[in-house]
Motif scaffolding. Sequence first.
Motif, PDB file in Angstrom:
ATOM      1  N   ILE A  14       0.844  -1.195   0.000  1.00  0.00           N
ATOM      2  CA  ILE A  14       0.000   0.000   0.000  1.00  0.00           C
ATOM      3  C   ILE A  14       0.877   1.240   0.000  1.00  0.00           C
ATOM      4  O   ILE A  14       1.747   1.405   0.862  1.00  0.00           O
ATOM      5  N   MET A  15       0.651   2.121  -0.973  1.00  0.00           N
ATOM      6  CA  MET A  15       1.425   3.345  -1.125  1.00  0.00           C
ATOM      7  C   MET A  15       0.492   4.550  -1.120  1.00  0.00           C
ATOM      8  O   MET A  15      -0.626   4.482  -1.628  1.00  0.00           O
ATOM      9  N   VAL A  35       2.583   7.919 -16.694  1.00  0.00           N
ATOM     10  CA  VAL A  35       2.740   8.730 -15.486  1.00  0.00           C
ATOM     11  C   VAL A  35       3.519   7.961 -14.424  1.00  0.00           C
ATOM     12  O   VAL A  35       3.557   6.727 -14.429  1.00  0.00           O
ATOM     13  N   SER A  36       4.127   8.717 -13.525  1.00  0.00           N
ATOM     14  CA  SER A  36       4.832   8.134 -12.394  1.00  0.00           C
ATOM     15  C   SER A  36       4.490   8.965 -11.161  1.00  0.00           C
ATOM     16  O   SER A  36       4.504  10.193 -11.206  1.00  0.00           O
ATOM     17  N   PHE A  37       4.149   8.275 -10.051  1.00  0.00           N
ATOM     18  CA  PHE A  37       3.780   8.967  -8.827  1.00  0.00           C
ATOM     19  C   PHE A  37       4.831   8.688  -7.757  1.00  0.00           C
ATOM     20  O   PHE A  37       5.156   7.522  -7.481  1.00  0.00           O
ATOM     21  N   LEU A  38       5.378   9.745  -7.159  1.00  0.00           N
ATOM     22  CA  LEU A  38       6.333   9.601  -6.068  1.00  0.00           C
ATOM     23  C   LEU A  38       5.558   9.345  -4.779  1.00  0.00           C
ATOM     24  O   LEU A  38       4.764  10.173  -4.341  1.00  0.00           O
ATOM     25  N   VAL A  39       5.760   8.193  -4.180  1.00  0.00           N
ATOM     26  CA  VAL A  39       5.017   7.826  -2.970  1.00  0.00           C
ATOM     27  C   VAL A  39       5.983   7.817  -1.785  1.00  0.00           C
ATOM     28  O   VAL A  39       6.938   7.049  -1.743  1.00  0.00           O
ATOM     29  N   SER A  40       5.706   8.672  -0.829  1.00  0.00           N
ATOM     30  CA  SER A  40       6.591   8.770   0.338  1.00  0.00           C
ATOM     31  C   SER A  40       6.222   7.769   1.422  1.00  0.00           C
ATOM     32  O   SER A  40       7.044   7.432   2.274  1.00  0.00           O
ATOM     33  N   ASP A  41       4.985   7.294   1.421  1.00  0.00           N
ATOM     34  CA  ASP A  41       4.536   6.320   2.417  1.00  0.00           C
ATOM     35  C   ASP A  41       4.317   4.965   1.750  1.00  0.00           C
ATOM     36  O   ASP A  41       3.643   4.885   0.711  1.00  0.00           O
ATOM     37  N   LEU A  42       4.877   3.927   2.338  1.00  0.00           N
ATOM     38  CA  LEU A  42       4.717   2.577   1.792  1.00  0.00           C
ATOM     39  C   LEU A  42       4.700   1.591   2.953  1.00  0.00           C
ATOM     40  O   LEU A  42       5.506   1.699   3.880  1.00  0.00           O
ATOM     41  N   ARG A  43       3.765   0.654   2.887  1.00  0.00           N
ATOM     42  CA  ARG A  43       3.763  -0.422   3.874  1.00  0.00           C
ATOM     43  C   ARG A  43       3.326  -1.710   3.194  1.00  0.00           C
ATOM     44  O   ARG A  43       2.591  -1.689   2.209  1.00  0.00           O
ATOM     45  N   THR A 105      -2.042   2.113  -4.873  1.00  0.00           N
ATOM     46  CA  THR A 105      -1.613   3.504  -4.684  1.00  0.00           C
ATOM     47  C   THR A 105      -2.855   4.357  -4.445  1.00  0.00           C
ATOM     48  O   THR A 105      -3.789   4.345  -5.255  1.00  0.00           O
ATOM     49  N   THR A 106      -2.856   5.089  -3.347  1.00  0.00           N
ATOM     50  CA  THR A 106      -4.004   5.902  -2.942  1.00  0.00           C
ATOM     51  C   THR A 106      -3.609   7.368  -2.935  1.00  0.00           C
ATOM     52  O   THR A 106      -2.533   7.723  -2.439  1.00  0.00           O
ATOM     53  N   ASP A 107      -4.480   8.232  -3.464  1.00  0.00           N
ATOM     54  CA  ASP A 107      -4.184   9.669  -3.395  1.00  0.00           C
ATOM     55  C   ASP A 107      -4.927  10.305  -2.221  1.00  0.00           C
ATOM     56  O   ASP A 107      -5.585   9.618  -1.424  1.00  0.00           O
TER      57      ASP A 107
END
Length: 310
Positions: A14-15, A35-43, A105-107
């Motif tokens: 989960i990001m 597209v590419s999304f920078l995800v700072s939170d990941l578990r 990936t969740t916004d």
Amino acid sequence: MTALITGSMAYDTIMVFHDYFKNHILPDQVHILNVSFLVSDLRREFGGCAGNIAYNLKLLGKEPLPMATVGEDFGPYREHLARLGIELRYLKEIEGTYTAQAYITTDLADNQITAFHPGAMNYAHLNRVPENVDIRLGVVAPDGREGMLCHAEQFHRAGIPFIFDPGQGTPMFDGAELIRFIELATWVIVNDYEAKLIEEKTRLSPELISERVDAVVVTQGAAGSLVYVDRRPLKILPAKPKRVVDPTGCGDAYRAGVIFGLLEGYDWETIGAIASLMGAIKVENAGTQNHRFTMEEFRQRFWDNFGYHF
């Protein structure tokens, strides 16, 4: 006597994207989307319907038997279940495969983009429901398509009453197949969307399905749930969560509550209330298998929510 839970075992990665997808996707350019999304939170969480239901049923003091096919990467999950004291004899490792995986990936608007790899789940049919084993009831939860079809027939042949819980697997089946599941099952559990999808494919409303099984449970999220017995609906009020953190896995927690109530022989009002409280406890925590409680704490919260003891 306990429950054999057929269904998926999965890893959920989960990001969180700290922005909005709509700010980065041009509607008139989706035909060349890159597209590419920078995800700072990941578990990474332990998940899958069989794993989640078994986890919650264990919290309620029962001895669940999850049955699933898993991949060569299942080691950490296996250790997790072993620490909890969950029986692993019906987990089959499929050589050369990965355990089922969801990449989510969740916004910031809670929109999700998910990629799902079924992996070993595609081989669910290689597991067979055991006969001549002390199993009180079974569950056919989302899994490989062929596996779900086979396990329903095997439960029926073994004389084991079972819950049909198609979940997100509902679209895999046509009307005739769904009717066959209903004919074989003792109970049916769906959410309100799945109930409408089944009705569209079979022309059977929850009321009509309840004429063919002992009970139909339709969950309605924060609005509670309905239990149909002989076409008569019983409204189950929702339990109150202390906070709302993550709804993922609430349905599986609810189903564990239903299984617990059936094993204990409670009436449907009590079964529904126990299941609702399980969902409320789950929503208070991130991930599907991170919540904890003692039975003393659970019984106190049940009293606080419903005003009686079970």
